[in-house]
Design a protein around this motif. Structure first.
Motif, short mmCIF file in Angstrom:
data_model
loop_
_atom_site.label_atom_id
_atom_site.label_comp_id
_atom_site.label_asym_id
_atom_site.label_seq_id
_atom_site.Cartn_x
_atom_site.Cartn_y
_atom_site.Cartn_z
N LEU A 105 -53.45 -40.29 -46.32
CA LEU A 105 -54.45 -39.33 -45.82
C LEU A 105 -53.98 -38.61 -44.56
CD1 LEU A 105 -57.74 -41.32 -46.46
CD2 LEU A 105 -56.94 -39.26 -47.66
N LEU A 106 -53.32 -39.32 -43.68
CA LEU A 106 -52.79 -38.66 -42.48
C LEU A 106 -51.74 -37.62 -42.85
CD1 LEU A 106 -52.52 -41.70 -40.04
CD2 LEU A 106 -54.08 -39.74 -39.83
N GLY A 107 -50.94 -37.92 -43.87
CA GLY A 107 -49.93 -36.96 -44.34
C GLY A 107 -50.54 -35.73 -44.97
N ARG A 108 -51.69 -35.89 -45.60
CA ARG A 108 -52.36 -34.78 -46.27
C ARG A 108 -53.26 -33.97 -45.34
NH1 ARG A 108 -51.16 -33.15 -51.20
NH2 ARG A 108 -53.32 -32.97 -51.86
N THR A 109 -53.77 -34.60 -44.27
CA THR A 109 -54.79 -33.94 -43.44
C THR A 109 -54.33 -33.58 -42.03
OG1 THR A 109 -55.71 -36.06 -42.70
CG2 THR A 109 -56.67 -35.08 -44.70
N THR A 110 -53.14 -34.02 -41.64
CA THR A 110 -52.68 -33.69 -40.29
C THR A 110 -51.27 -33.10 -40.38
OG1 THR A 110 -51.54 -35.79 -39.80
CG2 THR A 110 -53.92 -35.72 -39.39
N ARG A 111 -50.84 -32.55 -39.27
CA ARG A 111 -49.46 -32.06 -39.15
C ARG A 111 -48.68 -32.94 -38.17
NH1 ARG A 111 -48.72 -26.38 -40.77
NH2 ARG A 111 -50.68 -25.71 -41.67
N ARG A 120 -53.47 -51.94 -48.62
CA ARG A 120 -54.10 -50.76 -49.19
C ARG A 120 -54.72 -49.85 -48.12
NH1 ARG A 120 -51.75 -48.94 -52.70
NH2 ARG A 120 -50.26 -50.00 -51.43
N VAL A 121 -55.32 -50.44 -47.08
CA VAL A 121 -55.87 -49.64 -45.98
C VAL A 121 -54.75 -48.84 -45.32
CG1 VAL A 121 -56.86 -49.79 -43.64
CG2 VAL A 121 -57.92 -51.04 -45.54
N CYS A 122 -53.63 -49.49 -45.08
CA CYS A 122 -52.51 -48.80 -44.43
C CYS A 122 -51.89 -47.74 -45.35
CB CYS A 122 -51.46 -49.82 -43.99
SG CYS A 122 -52.00 -50.83 -42.60
N ALA A 123 -51.74 -48.06 -46.61
CA ALA A 123 -51.18 -47.08 -47.55
C ALA A 123 -52.09 -45.86 -47.64
CB ALA A 123 -50.99 -47.71 -48.93
N ALA A 124 -53.39 -46.09 -47.74
CA ALA A 124 -54.34 -44.97 -47.82
C ALA A 124 -54.33 -44.17 -46.52
CB ALA A 124 -55.75 -45.50 -48.11
N SER A 125 -54.25 -44.86 -45.40
CA SER A 125 -54.24 -44.18 -44.10
C SER A 125 -53.01 -43.29 -43.96
CB SER A 125 -54.26 -45.19 -42.96
OG SER A 125 -55.42 -45.97 -42.99
N ALA A 171 -51.94 -48.98 -36.21
CA ALA A 171 -53.12 -49.22 -35.37
C ALA A 171 -54.38 -49.38 -36.22
CB ALA A 171 -53.29 -48.08 -34.36
N ILE A 172 -54.51 -48.56 -37.24
CA ILE A 172 -55.66 -48.67 -38.15
C ILE A 172 -55.64 -50.03 -38.86
CG2 ILE A 172 -56.67 -47.77 -40.30
CD1 ILE A 172 -55.76 -44.95 -39.29
N GLY A 173 -54.47 -50.42 -39.35
CA GLY A 173 -54.35 -51.72 -40.03
C GLY A 173 -54.71 -52.87 -39.12
N LEU A 174 -54.16 -52.87 -37.91
CA LEU A 174 -54.47 -53.95 -36.96
C LEU A 174 -55.95 -53.97 -36.59
CD1 LEU A 174 -51.38 -53.71 -34.56
CD2 LEU A 174 -51.86 -55.53 -36.23
N SER A 175 -56.53 -52.81 -36.41
CA SER A 175 -57.94 -52.76 -36.01
C SER A 175 -58.88 -53.13 -37.15
CB SER A 175 -58.31 -51.38 -35.45
OG SER A 175 -58.21 -50.40 -36.47
N THR A 176 -58.39 -53.09 -38.38
CA THR A 176 -59.19 -53.47 -39.54
C THR A 176 -59.32 -54.99 -39.67
OG1 THR A 176 -58.49 -51.46 -40.69
CG2 THR A 176 -59.35 -53.23 -42.06
N ILE A 177 -58.32 -55.72 -39.23
CA ILE A 177 -58.27 -57.18 -39.43
C ILE A 177 -59.56 -57.89 -38.99
CG2 ILE A 177 -57.07 -59.33 -38.82
CD1 ILE A 177 -54.45 -57.63 -38.77
N PRO A 178 -60.05 -57.67 -37.76
CA PRO A 178 -61.26 -58.43 -37.36
C PRO A 178 -62.48 -58.15 -38.22
CG PRO A 178 -60.24 -57.34 -35.46
CD PRO A 178 -59.53 -56.84 -36.68
N PHE A 179 -62.53 -56.98 -38.83
CA PHE A 179 -63.70 -56.61 -39.63
C PHE A 179 -63.69 -57.18 -41.05
CE2 PHE A 179 -63.32 -53.30 -36.39
CZ PHE A 179 -64.58 -53.40 -35.83
N ILE A 180 -62.51 -57.55 -41.53
CA ILE A 180 -62.43 -58.04 -42.91
C ILE A 180 -62.51 -59.56 -43.01
CG2 ILE A 180 -61.14 -56.01 -43.66
CD1 ILE A 180 -58.63 -57.84 -43.81
#
Length: 165
Positions: A111-117, A103-108, A129-138
């Motif tokens: 959101l990146l598709g909607r907010t960046t070019r 879900r973190v990756c799907a949302a990322s 990268a966001i998904g991998l960096s989330t692992i230690p925190f969860i």
């Protein structure tokens, strides 16, 4: 007993105290790479994590069998050790973190598709990268939540002394 003898006598649990523990996180890594790899890679990562969970449960069952010898109730204690370990590991190492990273990756990616070019490949790598960096925190919050869940439910059936740890 002095500390050096105590340390020598401490048994190393390969499923908890060595690099083997990281096999339980294989599916989170697979989920983080979902945008970049074939889905068969993701399912393969779940196979690795499930094999880890199963091996740990079998190991805890064998240890319970040895610990309880020929005492009455041995079969029940072995079954409790296997079930408790399997359920705990399945929830804490596979199901909940896999869903969370997915879900973190799907949302990322959304959101990146909607907010960046940014081009799609850049968005996909950023999502990974966001998904991998989330692992230690969860890990710790999920582990504690699963402990609470099992302590509040399944473990009440067989008693608090038979936890997976």
């Amino acid at each position: 007993m002095d500390p050096s003898k105590e340390q020598l006598e401490k048994t190393v649990d390969i499923y908890r105290d060595t690099w083997v523990r990281f096999l339980g996180y294989a599916n989170e890594v697979g989920e983080a790479f979902r945008a970049l790899v074939p889905v068969s890679f993701v399912w393969g990562s779940y196979a690795v994590a499930t094999a880890y969970v199963t091996a740990d449960a079998v190991d805890k069952g064998k240890k319970a069998a040895v610990a309880h010898g020929d005492n009455p109730g041995r079969t029940t204690r072995v079954a409790v050790a296997v079930v408790d370990t399997f359920v705990w590991q399945a929830l804490a190492s596979v199901i909940i973190p896999g869903f969370t990273i997915n879900r973190v990756c799907a949302a990322s990616l959304y959101l990146l598709g909607r907010t960046t070019r940014w081009p799609l490949p850049v968005r996909k790598w950023t999502t990974t990268a966001i998904g991998l960096s989330t692992i230690p925190f969860i890990i710790t919050p999920i582990d504690r939540s699963v402990d609470y869940l099992l302590d509040s439910s399944l473990r009440k059936v067989y008693g608090d002394e038979e936890k997976h740890k």
